[in-house]
Design an enzyme around this catalytic site. Structure first.
Site, PDB file in Angstrom:
ATOM      1  N   SER A   1     -15.875  18.126  16.045  1.00 18.76           N
ATOM      2  CA  SER A   1     -16.712  18.592  14.724  1.00 18.76           C
ATOM      3  C   SER A   1     -18.157  18.760  14.771  1.00 18.76           C
ATOM      4  CB  SER A   1     -16.039  18.000  13.447  1.00 18.76           C
ATOM      5  OG  SER A   1     -16.409  16.535  13.602  1.00 18.76           O
ATOM      6  N   ASP A   2     -18.642  17.965  15.717  1.00 20.28           N
ATOM      7  CA  ASP A   2     -20.078  17.836  15.966  1.00 20.28           C
ATOM      8  C   ASP A   2     -20.420  17.372  17.236  1.00 20.28           C
ATOM      9  OD1 ASP A   2     -18.901  15.629  14.118  1.00 20.28           O
ATOM     10  OD2 ASP A   2     -20.587  14.756  15.042  1.00 20.28           O
TER      11      ASP A   2
ATOM     12  N   ARG B   1      -3.343   4.170  -4.538  1.00 13.69           N
ATOM     13  CA  ARG B   1      -4.878   4.578  -4.070  1.00 13.69           C
ATOM     14  C   ARG B   1      -4.776   6.098  -3.989  1.00 13.69           C
ATOM     15  NH1 ARG B   1      -7.852   0.099  -1.811  1.00 13.69           N
ATOM     16  NH2 ARG B   1      -6.620  -1.588  -2.297  1.00 13.69           N
TER      17      ARG B   1
ATOM     18  N   GLU C   1     -14.347   8.773  17.508  1.00 10.99           N
ATOM     19  CA  GLU C   1     -13.839   8.676  16.337  1.00 10.99           C
ATOM     20  C   GLU C   1     -13.825   7.351  15.665  1.00 10.99           C
ATOM     21  OE1 GLU C   1      -9.743   8.031  15.941  1.00 10.99           O
ATOM     22  OE2 GLU C   1     -11.068   6.607  17.275  1.00 10.99           O
ATOM     23  N   MET C   2     -12.765   6.956  14.723  1.00 12.47           N
ATOM     24  CA  MET C   2     -12.764   6.011  13.997  1.00 12.47           C
ATOM     25  C   MET C   2     -11.609   5.041  13.893  1.00 12.47           C
ATOM     26  SD  MET C   2     -16.252   6.299  11.513  1.00 12.47           S
ATOM     27  CE  MET C   2     -16.337   4.660  11.577  1.00 12.47           C
ATOM     28  N   GLU C   3     -10.471   5.472  14.565  1.00  9.50           N
ATOM     29  CA  GLU C   3      -9.114   4.996  14.177  1.00  9.50           C
ATOM     30  C   GLU C   3      -8.329   4.654  15.350  1.00  9.50           C
ATOM     31  OE1 GLU C   3     -10.119   7.765  12.560  1.00  9.50           O
ATOM     32  OE2 GLU C   3     -10.673   6.961  10.822  1.00  9.50           O
TER      33      GLU C   3
ATOM     34  N   ARG D   1      -1.750  11.050  15.028  1.00 12.61           N
ATOM     35  CA  ARG D   1      -3.025  11.381  14.111  1.00 12.61           C
ATOM     36  C   ARG D   1      -3.640  12.631  14.483  1.00 12.61           C
ATOM     37  NH1 ARG D   1      -8.247  10.780  12.495  1.00 12.61           N
ATOM     38  NH2 ARG D   1      -9.885  10.471  14.056  1.00 12.61           N
ATOM     39  N   ILE D   2      -4.068  13.441  13.301  1.00 13.39           N
ATOM     40  CA  ILE D   2      -4.582  14.816  13.528  1.00 13.39           C
ATOM     41  C   ILE D   2      -6.120  14.411  12.884  1.00 13.39           C
ATOM     42  CG2 ILE D   2      -2.796  16.303  13.838  1.00 13.39           C
ATOM     43  CD1 ILE D   2      -2.539  16.253  11.056  1.00 13.39           C
TER      44      ILE D   2
ATOM     45  N   ARG E   1      -6.006  16.280   2.661  1.00 25.01           N
ATOM     46  CA  ARG E   1      -5.572  17.128   3.648  1.00 25.01           C
ATOM     47  C   ARG E   1      -4.264  17.059   3.908  1.00 25.01           C
ATOM     48  NH1 ARG E   1      -9.347  18.836   8.515  1.00 25.01           N
ATOM     49  NH2 ARG E   1      -9.766  20.469   6.981  1.00 25.01           N
TER      50      ARG E   1
ATOM     51  N   SER F   1     -10.767  14.555  13.440  1.00 20.58           N
ATOM     52  CA  SER F   1     -11.940  15.171  14.283  1.00 20.58           C
ATOM     53  C   SER F   1     -12.699  14.185  14.848  1.00 20.58           C
ATOM     54  CB  SER F   1     -12.670  15.819  12.967  1.00 20.58           C
ATOM     55  OG  SER F   1     -13.493  14.699  12.163  1.00 20.58           O
TER      56      SER F   1
ATOM     57  N   HIS G   1       0.812  -1.297   0.021  1.00 16.72           N
ATOM     58  CA  HIS G   1      -0.029  -0.038  -0.028  1.00 16.72           C
ATOM     59  C   HIS G   1       0.824   1.161   0.045  1.00 16.72           C
ATOM     60  CE1 HIS G   1      -2.030  -3.474   1.872  1.00 16.72           C
ATOM     61  NE2 HIS G   1      -3.084  -2.936   1.155  1.00 16.72           N
TER      62      HIS G   1
ATOM     63  N   GLY H   1      -6.992  11.583   8.230  1.00 15.21           N
ATOM     64  CA  GLY H   1      -7.578  10.887   7.567  1.00 15.21           C
ATOM     65  C   GLY H   1      -7.778  10.893   6.095  1.00 15.21           C
TER      66      GLY H   1
ATOM     67  N   ARG I   1     -14.266  25.061  10.750  1.00 13.83           N
ATOM     68  CA  ARG I   1     -13.405  24.080  10.726  1.00 13.83           C
ATOM     69  C   ARG I   1     -11.968  24.445  10.387  1.00 13.83           C
ATOM     70  NH1 ARG I   1     -17.761  21.319   8.906  1.00 13.83           N
ATOM     71  NH2 ARG I   1     -17.762  21.613   6.846  1.00 13.83           N
TER      72      ARG I   1
HETATM   73  N1  HPA Z   1     -18.662   9.505  14.776  1.00 11.95           N
HETATM   74  C1  HPA Z   1     -17.326   8.895  14.310  1.00 11.95           C
HETATM   75  N2  HPA Z   1     -16.338   9.659  13.833  1.00 11.95           N
HETATM   76  C2  HPA Z   1     -16.739  10.960  13.744  1.00 11.95           C
HETATM   77  C3  HPA Z   1     -17.477  11.680  13.986  1.00 11.95           C
HETATM   78  C4  HPA Z   1     -18.778  10.666  14.665  1.00 11.95           C
HETATM   79  O1  HPA Z   1     -19.652  11.330  14.929  1.00 11.95           O
HETATM   80  N3  HPA Z   1     -17.664  12.929  14.060  1.00 11.95           N
HETATM   81  C5  HPA Z   1     -16.271  13.300  13.663  1.00 11.95           C
HETATM   82  N4  HPA Z   1     -15.692  11.765  13.512  1.00 11.95           N
END
Ligand code: HPA
Length: 235
Positions: free
Chosen positions: A204-205, A44, A180-182, A88-89, A25, A91, A5, A21, A218
């Site tokens: 971010s939310d 990729r 977050e997801m990672e 990692r930077i 960016r 949101s 990769h 991510g 942002r």
């Molecule tokens: N869920 C997962 N990851 C995110 C979110 C969320 O609401 N907002 C920013 N990254």
């Protein structure tokens, strides 16, 4: 050399890699903040760059979305390219309005609904944690810059859509204030292959209210986070 990769050459990456991510960016960070940035990998369209910041070699490369993608890139960077520090930077979404939009959140630990750490850890519960030295450097740097940070446990979710409503209550109760997801993947990859990792996130939310930062906000928060990440990366 190359990995499945990453098509960079040996030695193309600095010891420290900043990882957003989003590949675009990463490109923007390289063009805006690094001197003499050179594109070192393109597989990729997950662009990676190495340049210098305040005279120190520094790389930036995207890790994509989710634990599987981030695990692939961090594993290859550490195992095959000798990377020592991953920052990692990203949101995150807050699980409660107690956490404010635009706030900086540094992930001391990462809980998860992913099975990856059970797969690594004989089906037991692995505490995926940031490297203490890096965490401390990041928090000290933010304080020096007068930026408030919250330090705590994050939830690395496998699902972006469809998080169970009662999950937000459980997370809040257990003092896991953002999703977050990672990071649960990145922290354990770093442990497994002998590197250091930390995650810096901007809120971010606010998930329960649907409140979200504007495009302009942002930009500002991203800049605040970048100033901390860059200064910490070269310390
Ligand atoms: N869920 C997962 N990851 C995110 C979110 C969320 O609401 N907002 C920013 N990254």
């Amino acid at each position: 050399m190359a990995t499945p990769h990453i098509n960079a050459q040996a030695g193309d990456f600095a010891e420290t890699v900043l990882m957003p991510g989003d590949p675009l960016r990463a490109k923007m960070i390289a063009e805006t903040f690094l001197e003499d940035a050179k594109l070192v990998t393109t597989v990729r369209n997950v662009f990676g760059y190495t340049g210098t910041y305040q005279g120190k070699r520094l790389s930036v490369m995207a890790h994509g979305m989710g634990i599987p993608s981030a695990s692939i890139y961090t594993t290859e960077l550490i195992k095959d390219y000798g990377v020592k520090n991953i920052i990692r930077i990203g949101s995150c979404g807050a699980v409660t309005p107690d956490i404010k939009l635009r706030e900086l959140f540094v992930a001391m630990g990462a809980s998860t609904d992913s099975k990856v750490n059970r797969m690594r850890f004989n089906d037991h519960d692995y505490a995926a944690i940031a490297d203490y030295g890096l965490l401390r450097t990041v928090v000290d740097t933010a304080e020096e810059q007068g930026k408030p940070v919250t330090v705590g446990n994050v939830f690395s979710a496998d699902l972006f859509y469809g998080v169970q409503p009662n999950m937000l209550e459980v997370l809040d109760k257990m003092q896991v204030k953002v999703i977050e997801m990672e990071l649960a993947g990145i922290y354990s990859v770093a442990a497994q292959y002998g590197a250091r990792a930390v995650g810096i996130l901007t809120v971010s939310d606010i998930i329960p209210t649907g409140e979200a930062t504007s495009a302009e906000e942002r930009q500002t928060t991203f800049r605040d986070m970048m100033e901390v990440a860059l200064a910490a990366a070269v310390k």
